[in-house]
Design an enzyme around this catalytic site. Structure first.
Site, PDB file in Angstrom:
ATOM      1  N   CYS A 100      94.943  -0.491  -4.802  1.00  0.00           N
ATOM      2  CA  CYS A 100      93.764  -0.399  -4.798  1.00  0.00           C
ATOM      3  C   CYS A 100      92.998  -1.448  -4.717  1.00  0.00           C
ATOM      4  CB  CYS A 100      93.049   0.555  -5.946  1.00  0.00           C
ATOM      5  SG  CYS A 100      94.228   2.005  -6.258  1.00  0.00           S
ATOM      6  N   CYS A 102      92.199  10.008   0.375  1.00  0.00           N
ATOM      7  CA  CYS A 102      91.790  10.232  -0.779  1.00  0.00           C
ATOM      8  C   CYS A 102      90.196  10.023  -0.942  1.00  0.00           C
ATOM      9  CB  CYS A 102      92.531   9.059  -1.763  1.00  0.00           C
ATOM     10  SG  CYS A 102      91.852   7.324  -1.679  1.00  0.00           S
TER      11      CYS A 102
HETATM   12 FE1  FES Z   1      92.322   5.106  -3.360  1.00  0.00          FE
HETATM   13 FE2  FES Z   1      92.409   3.728  -5.741  1.00  0.00          FE
HETATM   14  S1  FES Z   1      92.961   5.862  -5.394  1.00  0.00           S
HETATM   15  S2  FES Z   1      91.433   3.062  -3.779  1.00  0.00           S
END
Ligand code: FES
Length: 143
Positions: A103, A34
């Site tokens: 997260c 991500c």
């Molecule tokens: Fe990766 Fe929140 S989406 S840290």
């Protein structure tokens, strides 16, 4: 998705953002999937975290959790900093949406990675003190 006022406050005006050029420990935790990366800098004197700064390239929750985590550990002895959990961070933010809890793990792990670096620089094996640094499960927060 509903964020608490505290999350919004720390996201829009994060505390302790930046770098410490002569840091005693630097921790970087991230995930290529991500693209979220958190870098944590610690200045440590006499076993006390006298200064802390962070840089986060990530979602709102990652930024808000790193901001509040730095507030929580600044001025604390290492023994207290080691007790920082993502649960405590989430509570201090008055909660996070369930899909965003993961997260907050990034902040806890970045602090631990920075402490591990601090010990490594002194030739001390950090694992018995700091524990294993787990990778943040990003799949869980991309819903
Ligand atoms: Fe990766 Fe929140 S989406 S840290």
């Amino acid at each position: 998705m509903e964020y608490s006022a505290k999350v919004m406050e720390h996201f829009t005006n994060p505390h302790n953002v930046g770098e410490i050029p002569d840091a005693d420990g630097i921790g970087e935790i991230g995930n290529a999937k991500c693209g979220d990366i958190m870098k944590m800098y610690l200045k440590i004197e006499n076993d006390v975290v006298v200064d802390v700064k962070f840089k986060t390239y990530g979602c709102a929750s990652a930024i808000a959790t790193s901001s509040i985590a730095t507030d929580m550990i600044k001025g604390q002895p290492i023994s207290e900093v080691l007790k920082l959990t993502n649960k405590a961070v989430v509570e201090a933010l008055d909660g996070l949406p369930a899909v965003k809890i993961h997260c907050s793990v990034l902040a806890e792990q970045a602090v631990k990675a920075a402490l591990a670096d601090y010990y490594k620089r002194q030739g001390i094996d950090p694992e018995p003190i700091v524990g294993k640094i787990e990778d943040h499960d990003h799949d869980a927060c991309h819903i």
